[in-house]
Design an enzyme around this catalytic site. Sequence first.
Site, mmCIF file in Angstrom:
data_model
loop_
_atom_site.group_PDB
_atom_site.id
_atom_site.type_symbol
_atom_site.label_atom_id
_atom_site.label_comp_id
_atom_site.label_asym_id
_atom_site.label_seq_id
_atom_site.Cartn_x
_atom_site.Cartn_y
_atom_site.Cartn_z
ATOM 1 N N GLY A 9 0.826 -1.215 0.000
ATOM 2 C CA GLY A 9 0.000 0.000 0.000
ATOM 3 C C GLY A 9 0.854 1.257 0.000
ATOM 4 N N GLY A 12 -0.473 4.512 -1.466
ATOM 5 C CA GLY A 12 -1.652 5.124 -0.848
ATOM 6 C C GLY A 12 -1.280 6.308 0.044
ATOM 7 N N SER A 131 -8.541 -1.131 11.801
ATOM 8 C CA SER A 131 -9.346 0.080 11.599
ATOM 9 C C SER A 131 -10.429 0.246 12.653
ATOM 10 C CB SER A 131 -10.008 -0.014 10.219
ATOM 11 O OG SER A 131 -11.050 0.920 10.118
ATOM 12 N N GLU A 133 -13.186 1.186 11.987
ATOM 13 C CA GLU A 133 -14.402 0.694 11.337
ATOM 14 C C GLU A 133 -14.812 -0.664 11.923
ATOM 15 O OE1 GLU A 133 -16.149 2.481 9.180
ATOM 16 O OE2 GLU A 133 -17.486 0.957 8.348
ATOM 17 N N TYR A 154 -15.986 -4.355 4.238
ATOM 18 C CA TYR A 154 -14.623 -3.881 4.548
ATOM 19 C C TYR A 154 -14.294 -4.153 6.019
ATOM 20 C CZ TYR A 154 -11.044 -0.460 5.911
ATOM 21 O OH TYR A 154 -9.937 0.148 6.445
ATOM 22 N N ASN A 183 -10.104 7.409 11.822
ATOM 23 C CA ASN A 183 -9.958 8.095 10.518
ATOM 24 C C ASN A 183 -8.820 9.101 10.547
ATOM 25 O OD1 ASN A 183 -12.700 7.066 10.831
ATOM 26 N ND2 ASN A 183 -13.102 8.022 8.854
ATOM 27 N N GLU A 191 -9.788 11.178 -3.285
ATOM 28 C CA GLU A 191 -10.845 12.173 -3.543
ATOM 29 C C GLU A 191 -12.258 11.705 -3.211
ATOM 30 O OE1 GLU A 191 -10.427 13.443 -7.572
ATOM 31 O OE2 GLU A 191 -8.592 14.551 -7.147
ATOM 32 N N GLY A 216 -23.816 12.231 1.353
ATOM 33 C CA GLY A 216 -24.779 11.299 1.955
ATOM 34 C C GLY A 216 -25.131 11.736 3.370
ATOM 35 N N PRO A 284 -25.776 0.851 3.000
ATOM 36 C CA PRO A 284 -26.765 -0.125 3.471
ATOM 37 C C PRO A 284 -26.774 -0.253 4.995
ATOM 38 C CG PRO A 284 -25.508 -1.025 1.636
ATOM 39 C CD PRO A 284 -24.859 0.276 1.996
HETATM 40 P P1 NAP Z 1 -5.486 4.163 0.498
HETATM 41 O O1 NAP Z 1 -4.992 5.560 0.272
HETATM 42 O O2 NAP Z 1 -6.759 3.719 -0.100
HETATM 43 O O3 NAP Z 1 -4.323 3.186 0.007
HETATM 44 C C1 NAP Z 1 -4.541 1.800 -0.140
HETATM 45 C C2 NAP Z 1 -3.302 1.182 -0.749
HETATM 46 O O4 NAP Z 1 -3.542 -0.231 -0.937
HETATM 47 C C3 NAP Z 1 -2.939 1.744 -2.148
HETATM 48 O O5 NAP Z 1 -1.538 1.829 -2.237
HETATM 49 C C4 NAP Z 1 -3.472 0.662 -3.075
HETATM 50 O O6 NAP Z 1 -2.796 0.606 -4.307
HETATM 51 C C5 NAP Z 1 -3.155 -0.581 -2.256
HETATM 52 N N1 NAP Z 1 -3.862 -1.768 -2.715
HETATM 53 C C6 NAP Z 1 -5.171 -1.885 -3.040
HETATM 54 N N2 NAP Z 1 -5.443 -3.131 -3.476
HETATM 55 C C7 NAP Z 1 -4.268 -3.815 -3.434
HETATM 56 C C8 NAP Z 1 -3.902 -5.139 -3.797
HETATM 57 N N3 NAP Z 1 -4.775 -6.010 -4.285
HETATM 58 N N4 NAP Z 1 -2.611 -5.513 -3.630
HETATM 59 C C9 NAP Z 1 -1.698 -4.627 -3.147
HETATM 60 N N5 NAP Z 1 -1.990 -3.353 -2.802
HETATM 61 C C10 NAP Z 1 -3.267 -2.956 -2.952
HETATM 62 O O7 NAP Z 1 -5.570 3.862 2.061
HETATM 63 P P2 NAP Z 1 -4.923 4.641 3.305
HETATM 64 O O8 NAP Z 1 -5.879 5.662 3.754
HETATM 65 O O9 NAP Z 1 -3.534 4.998 2.983
HETATM 66 O O10 NAP Z 1 -4.950 3.500 4.399
HETATM 67 C C11 NAP Z 1 -3.849 2.612 4.574
HETATM 68 C C12 NAP Z 1 -4.338 1.370 5.296
HETATM 69 O O11 NAP Z 1 -4.862 1.727 6.564
HETATM 70 C C13 NAP Z 1 -5.453 0.604 4.600
HETATM 71 O O12 NAP Z 1 -5.278 -0.763 4.893
HETATM 72 C C14 NAP Z 1 -6.707 1.130 5.258
HETATM 73 O O13 NAP Z 1 -7.738 0.170 5.156
HETATM 74 C C15 NAP Z 1 -6.215 1.299 6.676
HETATM 75 N N6 NAP Z 1 -6.873 2.322 7.477
HETATM 76 C C16 NAP Z 1 -7.016 3.593 6.990
HETATM 77 C C17 NAP Z 1 -7.591 4.570 7.780
HETATM 78 C C18 NAP Z 1 -7.748 5.986 7.298
HETATM 79 O O14 NAP Z 1 -8.549 6.718 7.894
HETATM 80 N N7 NAP Z 1 -7.014 6.417 6.284
HETATM 81 C C19 NAP Z 1 -8.019 4.239 9.087
HETATM 82 C C20 NAP Z 1 -7.845 2.948 9.544
HETATM 83 C C21 NAP Z 1 -7.252 2.004 8.743
HETATM 84 P P3 NAP Z 1 -3.286 1.502 -5.580
HETATM 85 O O15 NAP Z 1 -2.650 2.848 -5.359
HETATM 86 O O16 NAP Z 1 -2.745 0.744 -6.727
HETATM 87 O O17 NAP Z 1 -4.781 1.550 -5.524
HETATM 88 N N1 GDD Z 2 -17.165 8.703 1.201
HETATM 89 C C1 GDD Z 2 -18.255 9.443 1.475
HETATM 90 N N2 GDD Z 2 -18.840 10.181 0.479
HETATM 91 N N3 GDD Z 2 -18.729 9.437 2.741
HETATM 92 C C2 GDD Z 2 -19.806 10.223 3.010
HETATM 93 C C3 GDD Z 2 -20.415 11.004 2.045
HETATM 94 C C4 GDD Z 2 -19.922 10.974 0.709
HETATM 95 O O1 GDD Z 2 -20.427 11.620 -0.205
HETATM 96 N N4 GDD Z 2 -21.432 11.691 2.626
HETATM 97 C C5 GDD Z 2 -21.450 11.340 3.905
HETATM 98 N N5 GDD Z 2 -20.476 10.442 4.161
HETATM 99 C C6 GDD Z 2 -20.214 9.795 5.452
HETATM 100 C C7 GDD Z 2 -20.115 8.268 5.370
HETATM 101 O O2 GDD Z 2 -21.418 7.694 5.311
HETATM 102 C C8 GDD Z 2 -19.370 7.980 6.672
HETATM 103 O O3 GDD Z 2 -20.265 7.914 7.745
HETATM 104 C C9 GDD Z 2 -18.460 9.203 6.850
HETATM 105 O O4 GDD Z 2 -18.957 10.207 5.945
HETATM 106 C C10 GDD Z 2 -17.007 8.944 6.546
HETATM 107 O O5 GDD Z 2 -16.911 8.299 5.280
HETATM 108 P P1 GDD Z 2 -15.494 8.057 4.569
HETATM 109 O O6 GDD Z 2 -14.753 9.335 4.466
HETATM 110 O O7 GDD Z 2 -15.760 7.295 3.322
HETATM 111 O O8 GDD Z 2 -14.685 7.192 5.625
HETATM 112 P P2 GDD Z 2 -15.102 5.902 6.474
HETATM 113 O O9 GDD Z 2 -15.196 6.345 7.913
HETATM 114 O O10 GDD Z 2 -16.238 5.185 5.910
HETATM 115 O O11 GDD Z 2 -13.809 4.971 6.284
HETATM 116 C C11 GDD Z 2 -12.505 5.525 6.428
HETATM 117 O O12 GDD Z 2 -12.083 5.431 7.771
HETATM 118 C C12 GDD Z 2 -11.943 4.087 8.255
HETATM 119 C C13 GDD Z 2 -11.505 4.194 9.719
HETATM 120 O O13 GDD Z 2 -12.619 4.379 10.538
HETATM 121 C C14 GDD Z 2 -11.586 4.770 5.474
HETATM 122 O O14 GDD Z 2 -10.339 5.416 5.435
HETATM 123 C C15 GDD Z 2 -11.373 3.336 5.932
HETATM 124 O O15 GDD Z 2 -10.372 2.712 5.123
HETATM 125 C C16 GDD Z 2 -10.909 3.383 7.401
HETATM 126 O O16 GDD Z 2 -10.694 2.078 7.893
#
Ligand code: NAP
Ligand code: GDD
Length: 325
Positions: A9, A12, A131, A133, A154, A183, A191, A216, A284
């Site tokens: 990753g 990412g 996470s 989540e 997820y 988060n 984006e 949403g 959902p």
């Molecule tokens: P991200 O920006 O969506 O990055 C995900 C990475 O995983 C990208 O490099 C993507 O590659 C790679 N990937 C996707 N499918 C893959 C596959 N089949 N094989 C190998 N690599 C693959 O996510 P992030 O926000 O940096 O999060 C990093 C990690 O922390 C993730 O595991 C996420 O679930 C977890 N996490 C994130 C948050 C948050 O709020 N950001 C919170 C808790 C946990 P491409 O660039 O090619 O798509």
């Molecule tokens: N994406 C998105 N788009 N979310 C929306 C929107 C929209 O237009 N409108 C409202 N939301 C609400 C979602 O329903 C959710 O409750 C909240 O905004 C946050 O959505 P996301 O930004 O998509 O993040 P997430 O909390 O579902 O998931 C992220 O955080 C997790 C950690 O708690 C991701 O980074 C996950 O990979 C990560 O594990």
Amino acid sequence: MNRRALITGVSGQDGSHLAELLLSKGYEVHGLIRRSSSISTTRLDGIYQGPEVAGRSFVLHYGDLTDGQSLARLVADIQPDEVYNLGAQSHVAVSFEIPEFTFDVTGQGALRLLEAVRNHAPAARFYQASSSEMFGSAPPPQNEQTAFHPRSPYAVAKVAAHYATQNYREAYGLFACAGILFNHEGERRGETFVTQKIARGAARIGQGRQSELLLGNLDARRDWGHAVDYVHAMWLMLRADAPDDYVIATGEAHSVREFCQLAFARVGLDWERYVKVDERYLRPSEVDHLCGDSTKARTALGWQPDVSFEQLVHRMVDAQLENES
Ligand code: NAP
Ligand code: GDD
């Protein structure tokens, strides 16, 4: 001897920040990337070193979390001291559309990588990106003792990967840690996550390039921090004396509505005039309220976040204003 790290990753948000952090600490960093038809490594532009660079400290390898053999070969060849599993299909809403793929990459992918480490580099320290989540509908504040109640494919996959990490620690003695990160966002956020969608929308509307923003659920509450603070916590976990699991969070929750308010105020606008609710963005099953208690990490690792909620929103909007200019 410099430590060697393997990051899945790496392209990412978190992977790019972590690679920068480890390089700044003198690591040799290896990153796993997927082949794609267009360049997917723009977040790595600042640290990229091509194959022509002699003795380079940052190396990218093709691989995939769905391909266990490629993972085993990479781990065997690289012999990393530390492995960070950040790769995932990480979008919650998308996981309802492609649940099998999500489970394969996000759940089973972690198991494949743990197997590769167990068989080919058992002394390596392993970090799993768990996470908040996973807590789903469990009421806040959530900490390491809170029971999981996942609300999306997820989250189910992340719970499986989390338990696999704990099991490999107990069964095989791996130094395997799971960071339960709430988060975290920033200038490099994808984006389609809500924070970047709002930051980009506010900037574009402020510049007269867009007329409205469709979202949403505006009532969802999240504990939002900055990604740079959070990748530091990953590194601290693997520096500890013993492997363990930690919640990483600011301890402050805000609603999507509040995020909109601050982001639009940054460009001098009233958000209520531009944001519309579109049912297509409802999920959902929703996670209503995440707010973490990271006392354990603050006490045991000395970790704490530096970037406040307001600073986070401002930094994201300002970066989008620069992008659009
Ligand atoms: P991200 O920006 O969506 O990055 C995900 C990475 O995983 C990208 O490099 C993507 O590659 C790679 N990937 C996707 N499918 C893959 C596959 N089949 N094989 C190998 N690599 C693959 O996510 P992030 O926000 O940096 O999060 C990093 C990690 O922390 C993730 O595991 C996420 O679930 C977890 N996490 C994130 C948050 C948050 O709020 N950001 C919170 C808790 C946990 P491409 O660039 O090619 O798509
Ligand atoms: N994406 C998105 N788009 N979310 C929306 C929107 C929209 O237009 N409108 C409202 N939301 C609400 C979602 O329903 C959710 O409750 C909240 O905004 C946050 O959505 P996301 O930004 O998509 O993040 P997430 O909390 O579902 O998931 C992220 O955080 C997790 C950690 O708690 C991701 O980074 C996950 O990979 C990560 O594990």
